[in-house]
Design an enzyme around this catalytic site. Structure first.
Site, PDB file in Angstrom:
ATOM      1  N   LEU A 362       0.785  -0.969  -0.085  1.00 39.10           N
ATOM      2  CA  LEU A 362      -0.136   0.031   0.250  1.00 39.10           C
ATOM      3  C   LEU A 362       0.771   1.168  -0.151  1.00 39.10           C
ATOM      4  CD1 LEU A 362      -2.684  -1.002   2.631  1.00 39.10           C
ATOM      5  CD2 LEU A 362      -3.029  -0.551   0.133  1.00 39.10           C
ATOM      6  N   GLY A 363       2.082   1.253   0.572  1.00 44.76           N
ATOM      7  CA  GLY A 363       2.870   2.312   0.786  1.00 44.76           C
ATOM      8  C   GLY A 363       3.948   1.990   1.789  1.00 44.76           C
ATOM      9  N   SER A 364       4.991   3.055   1.653  1.00 41.94           N
ATOM     10  CA  SER A 364       6.068   2.858   2.703  1.00 41.94           C
ATOM     11  C   SER A 364       6.248   4.200   3.398  1.00 41.94           C
ATOM     12  CB  SER A 364       7.283   2.720   1.709  1.00 41.94           C
ATOM     13  OG  SER A 364       7.279   1.222   1.269  1.00 41.94           O
ATOM     14  N   GLY A 365       6.620   4.024   4.472  1.00 48.41           N
ATOM     15  CA  GLY A 365       7.051   5.216   5.364  1.00 48.41           C
ATOM     16  C   GLY A 365       8.141   5.136   6.040  1.00 48.41           C
ATOM     17  N   GLY A 366       8.201   5.807   7.063  1.00 49.01           N
ATOM     18  CA  GLY A 366       9.723   5.641   7.569  1.00 49.01           C
ATOM     19  C   GLY A 366      10.043   4.512   8.420  1.00 49.01           C
ATOM     20  N   GLY A 368       8.670   1.608   7.976  1.00 52.18           N
ATOM     21  CA  GLY A 368       8.421   0.136   7.195  1.00 52.18           C
ATOM     22  C   GLY A 368       7.125   0.348   6.059  1.00 52.18           C
ATOM     23  N   VAL A 370       3.670  -0.686   4.435  1.00 51.91           N
ATOM     24  CA  VAL A 370       2.369  -1.495   4.672  1.00 51.91           C
ATOM     25  C   VAL A 370       1.937  -2.194   3.609  1.00 51.91           C
ATOM     26  CG1 VAL A 370      -0.001  -0.759   5.347  1.00 51.91           C
ATOM     27  CG2 VAL A 370       1.987   0.517   5.861  1.00 51.91           C
ATOM     28  N   LYS A 385       1.524  -3.698   8.897  1.00 49.27           N
ATOM     29  CA  LYS A 385       2.735  -2.609   8.921  1.00 49.27           C
ATOM     30  C   LYS A 385       3.740  -3.566   9.078  1.00 49.27           C
ATOM     31  CE  LYS A 385       4.116   1.898   9.524  1.00 49.27           C
ATOM     32  NZ  LYS A 385       3.392   3.199   9.633  1.00 49.27           N
ATOM     33  N   ASP A 481       3.328  11.479  15.781  1.00 45.53           N
ATOM     34  CA  ASP A 481       3.600  11.435  14.209  1.00 45.53           C
ATOM     35  C   ASP A 481       2.172  11.698  13.623  1.00 45.53           C
ATOM     36  OD1 ASP A 481       4.806  11.393  11.866  1.00 45.53           O
ATOM     37  OD2 ASP A 481       5.171   9.200  11.539  1.00 45.53           O
TER      38      ASP A 481
HETATM   39  N1  ATP Z   1      -4.771   0.860   7.840  1.00 45.28           N
HETATM   40  C1  ATP Z   1      -4.717   1.283   6.486  1.00 45.28           C
HETATM   41  N2  ATP Z   1      -5.499   1.037   5.609  1.00 45.28           N
HETATM   42  C2  ATP Z   1      -5.410   1.491   4.445  1.00 45.28           C
HETATM   43  N3  ATP Z   1      -4.157   1.973   4.066  1.00 45.28           N
HETATM   44  C3  ATP Z   1      -3.336   2.190   4.934  1.00 45.28           C
HETATM   45  C4  ATP Z   1      -3.257   1.824   6.358  1.00 45.28           C
HETATM   46  N4  ATP Z   1      -2.328   2.128   6.964  1.00 45.28           N
HETATM   47  C5  ATP Z   1      -1.427   2.482   6.108  1.00 45.28           C
HETATM   48  N5  ATP Z   1      -1.805   2.870   4.861  1.00 45.28           N
HETATM   49  C6  ATP Z   1      -1.436   3.154   3.604  1.00 45.28           C
HETATM   50  O1  ATP Z   1      -0.048   2.938   3.516  1.00 45.28           O
HETATM   51  C7  ATP Z   1       0.886   4.026   3.347  1.00 45.28           C
HETATM   52  C8  ATP Z   1       2.036   3.811   3.961  1.00 45.28           C
HETATM   53  O2  ATP Z   1       1.805   3.955   5.407  1.00 45.28           O
HETATM   54  P1  ATP Z   1       3.034   4.178   6.569  1.00 45.28           P
HETATM   55  O3  ATP Z   1       2.525   4.487   8.140  1.00 45.28           O
HETATM   56  O4  ATP Z   1       4.018   3.129   6.227  1.00 45.28           O
HETATM   57  O5  ATP Z   1       3.838   5.588   5.823  1.00 45.28           O
HETATM   58  P2  ATP Z   1       3.392   6.956   6.240  1.00 45.28           P
HETATM   59  O6  ATP Z   1       2.135   7.167   6.946  1.00 45.28           O
HETATM   60  O7  ATP Z   1       3.538   7.661   4.920  1.00 45.28           O
HETATM   61  O8  ATP Z   1       4.587   7.547   7.114  1.00 45.28           O
HETATM   62  P3  ATP Z   1       4.745   7.021   8.703  1.00 45.28           P
HETATM   63  O9  ATP Z   1       5.863   5.900   8.733  1.00 45.28           O
HETATM   64  O10 ATP Z   1       5.502   8.260   9.304  1.00 45.28           O
HETATM   65  O11 ATP Z   1       3.668   6.593   9.088  1.00 45.28           O
HETATM   66  C9  ATP Z   1       0.037   5.185   3.889  1.00 45.28           C
HETATM   67  O12 ATP Z   1       0.161   6.253   2.985  1.00 45.28           O
HETATM   68  C10 ATP Z   1      -1.446   4.832   3.524  1.00 45.28           C
HETATM   69  O13 ATP Z   1      -1.832   5.081   2.435  1.00 45.28           O
HETATM   70 MG    MG Z   2       1.683   5.917   8.600  1.00 44.80          MG
END
Ligand code: ATP
Ligand code: MG
Ligand code: NAG
Ligand code: NAG
Ligand code: NAG
Ligand code: NAG
Ligand code: NAG
Length: 675
Positions: A362-366, A368, A370, A385, A481
């Site tokens: 779905l995406g990556s953040g700081g 890890g 998701v 996550k 955050d």
């Molecule tokens: N419960 C969820 N349901 C649907 N999509 C999600 C969910 N959790 C995260 N995502 C998607 O996954 C992406 C990555 O999330 P992630 O938390 O890893 O990165 P972030 O939110 O951009 O940064 P951070 O690591 O600071 O939280 C998010 O941008 C979001 O679109």
């Molecule tokens: Mg996030």
């Protein structure tokens, strides 16, 4: 008297000599229950005929266009004198003809009574059981009697079809020939196929008085049928010589067939001795196209292959199983027993996300990546996550905190379904939010955007979630955050706060002496950067930035493409307000349906929350009151706000934040406490 005595003596001597003579030529019967030594010494084999070690008389093997003959090598006296009449005789034998094809085979077997056992080998291009020549030119055929089991149709013979039994007398002429078969006890005619490969028994009987020749055939182990198949009346005295040889002749044609005799008996002046069917050699092993691979060998090879396959499959399975067990091993630590209920199996998560496939990312953040997944049993949609490389220190506190918060379940928090720990990884399982994160709707005007009603609902939701964490809960939880990508939208576009507490996990526990600051650019309060200590006020700061972001539809920090200058959203809103109407800062994509006063309030509240002075920021309780309209925002002017920032002397602009390199959405940089 003496003469009388002499006469008597002479009589006895002559009688004795007569007896002696008759006993010396008493060869009138023999029995072969299988062809075993030493009895095989009395067989003369010609052509390709042979006796197998099992005691089979193999007239031909699977070679083509060959003949084979086997004769009993002692002459049999069929008459008392050359002009005498032929005695009765009888023979029986068990045979089998195995053909390559039912309709295409060698020529069959003939039982032969011939003047000489050295029967000239027929030209193999002719098809006459290796015995007869179509032109009758061969010597000796005049005096030959034969019973032929024909398995091939030959226009030159008067055979009816390719499965007949006939009597051949003095050459080619088939005295009588009929399709193979027998009459059973109830008088039904049962067909037999000569080259079926089955064992069958044949009886040939000649009556010296009536000159009746009977040929009978029956399946193996069947009693001799009462009614013979072929009968003929012919005085063989005119055909057979005084001393004759008996035997078999056989021939293969352009298609191979194997001709076998299992047992044979013969008697002159009487019924042939019955064969001991139980003692006959067993059926020979299958032959494949001439290559003598025995049935046993084939069976052995097949068994071996099956066994090997079986063993390999077991090894493979065991290895697979062990690997899987290692892969999905669950190590529970002591402190985790408390959270057993919330701990999920890595195996389930692995299958839910299809092995953490790229497609499910779905995406990556700081912290890890998701992944989206579907739980195998419940079919619930989940977001997993994967937090990698986190320090083990503080993990216990973190897990206990998020699990307890997860249990509290606030309607504006993303529900935490459980966690999983594996090696150095922590997996957090959240409910899947079908509408993704807020950031996707804010900045890109071309894509779906949110109307003001939706935005205010989201803001209120996030505010109530944050208030819950700060105040409503027995212990103060700092989110650390807050940002647009951590606000997720459920099916009804309610804002739900996710990733609570994660920043602390990476920021090394609750230690105040922490040397790390975790959070995201643009959302970091100046006091947090100075002291490195996260407080509820630093959360409020980030929430303020989020308010401005939602109202303006702009990033918290904007970088000018040409000059590379960074502008804080907070500063630019403040600038707009100073110049006159704060509403000019609102998102142009907001449309026309919105409450002006509400937008203005949110913008001002955003500025107030992101005030440089932590003391000047409202608490979340107050924020909730302002948002709900229960309390009025203090009537601020830009100058008031500016004044309070100046007084503090901490109005930080680009100069202060500019020293960090922007771009990355998340920072985990090292700031010394002293700075
Ligand atoms: N419960 C969820 N349901 C649907 N999509 C999600 C969910 N959790 C995260 N995502 C998607 O996954 C992406 C990555 O999330 P992630 O938390 O890893 O990165 P972030 O939110 O951009 O940064 P951070 O690591 O600071 O939280 C998010 O941008 C979001 O679109
Ligand atoms: Mg996030
Ligand atoms: C069969 O032949 C053997 C000698 O080979 C002889 O001893 C025996 O008497 C014969 N039997 C009959 C019934 O003729
Ligand atoms: C078999 O043949 C040998 C000679 O080859 C002979 O001496 C012997 O009598 C024969 N046996 C029988 C049973 O006819
Ligand atoms: C047998 O018959 C032939 C004529 O057919 C005759 O010449 C011969 O003498 C006869 N032999 C005996 C022993 O009767
Ligand atoms: C076989 O018999 C025919 C007559 O039936 C005769 O012409 C021929 O010469 C005989 N052949 C031999 C070898 O006796
Ligand atoms: C004879 O053959 C017929 C036809 O196959 C069958 O019906 C009958 O039972 C047989 N009789 C015996 C005694 O086997």
């Amino acid at each position: 008297m003496f003469v009388k005595l002499l006469t008597i003596v002479f009589f006895f001597v002559s009688l004795f000599s007569q007896l002696l003579k008759s006993s010396s030529q008493s060869l009138d019967n023999f029995t072969y229950n299988g062809f075993h030594p030493p009895l095989t010494a009395n067989l003369t084999l010609q052509g390709i005929a042979s006796v197998t070690p099992e005691g089979l008389l193999q007239l031909t093997d699977t070679t083509r266009h060959k003949t084979g003959q086997a004769f009993y090598n002692q002459p049999i006296r069929f008459k008392d004198s050359p002009n005498g009449t032929v005695f009765s005789f009888s023979t029986t034998f068990v045979f089998s003809i195995k053909a390559m094809f039912r309709t295409l085979s060698g020529h069959g077997i003939a039982f032969v009574v011939a003047p000489n056992f050295v029967v000239p080998v027929a030209d193999s291009s002719f098809e006459h059981l290796g015995l007869f020549n179509p032109n009758m030119a061969r010597k000796g055929t005049n005096d030959t009697f034969a019973v032929a089991l024909n398995t091939i149709h030959n226009a030159e013979h008067s055979d009816i079809n390719d499965n007949t039994i006939g009597i051949d007398i003095a050459g080619l002429y088939s005295g009588k020939s009929l399709p193979a078969g027998y009459w059973n006890e109830t008088g039904q005619f049962i067909d037999l196929t000569l080259n079926s490969g089955d064992q069958m028994q044949v009886w040939v009987d000649y009556d010296g008085l009536t000159h009746q020749i009977d040929v009978t055939i029956a399946p193996f182990n069947h009693d001799k049928p009462i009614k013979p198949l072929v009968s003929s009346v012919r005085d063989l005295s005119l055909v057979l010589l005084q001393d004759m040889f008996v035997g078999f002749s056989s021939e293969t044609g352009s298609a191979w067939s194997e001709h076998l005799v299992f047992g044979w008996s013969f008697r002159l002046k009487g019924k042939a001795p019955p064969l001991d069917l139980q003692r006959l050699p067993k059926f020979p092993e299958l032959q494949y196209g001439g290559g003598a691979i025995s049935r046993l060998a084939v069976l052995f090879i097949v068994m071996l292959i099956i066994t090997l396959c079986f063993i390999f499959s077991i090894i493979f399975r065991v290895r697979f199983f062990l690997r899987r067990r290692k892969k999905f091993a669950e190590k529970l630590e002591d402190w985790e027993t408390e959270f057993k209920k919330n701990r999920l199996k890595f195996k389930d998560l692995y299958y839910a996300t299809k092995g953490f496939k790229e497609k499910n990312l779905l995406g990556s953040g700081g912290f890890g990546s998701v992944y989206k997944g579907v739980m195998p049993k419940t079919e619930n949609e989940i977001a997993v996550k994967r937090v990698s490389d986190q320090s083990q220190q503080g993990l216990k506190e973190f897990v206990s905190e998020i699990v307890t918060i997860g249990r509290m379940s606030h309607r504006n928090l993303v529900p935490l379904l459980g966690y999983c720990r594996r090696k150095k990884e922590l997996l957090l399982v959240y409910e899947y939010m079908p509408n993704g994160s807020l950031d996707k709707y804010l900045y890109n005007s071309s894509e779906a955007t949110l109307n003001w009603q939706q935005r205010i609902t989201i803001i209120k939701g996030v505010a109530s979630a944050l208030f819950f964490l700060h105040d409503d809960w027995e212990q103060v939880v700092i989110h650390r955050d807050i940002k647009a990508s951590n606000v997720l939208l459920d099916a009804e576009y309610n804002g739900r706060l996710g990733d609570f507490g994660l920043a602390r996990l990476c920021g090394h526990g609750t230690d105040i002496q922490t040397t790390h600051v975790a959070g995201t650019w643009g959302y970091l309060a100046p006091d947090l950067m100075r002291t490195g200590k996260a407080t509820t006020a630093t959360d409020v700061f980030a929430f303020g930035v989020l308010l401005l972001e939602v109202a303006c539809g702009r990033h918290p920090i904007e970088i000018d493409n040409e000059s590379g200058e960074r502008t804080l959203l907070k500063d630019s809103v403040f600038g707009v307000w100073s110049e006159g109407n704060i509403l000019d800062a609102k998102d142009p994509n907001l449309g026309t349906v919105y409450d002006q006063r509400e937008v203005e309030m949110v913008l001002k509240l955003g500025l107030l929350c992101s005030h440089s002075n932590p003391q000047a920021r409202p608490s979340m309780r107050q924020v909730l009151h302002y948002l709900s309209g229960d309390a009025m925002l203090p009537d601020l002017s830009p100058l008031d706000l500016l004044g309070s920032e100046m007084m503090l002397g901490t109005h930080h602009g680009l100069s202060e934040i500019g020293m960090f390199t922007g771009g990355s959405s998340m920072v985990d940089s090292v700031l010394s406490v002293g700075r």
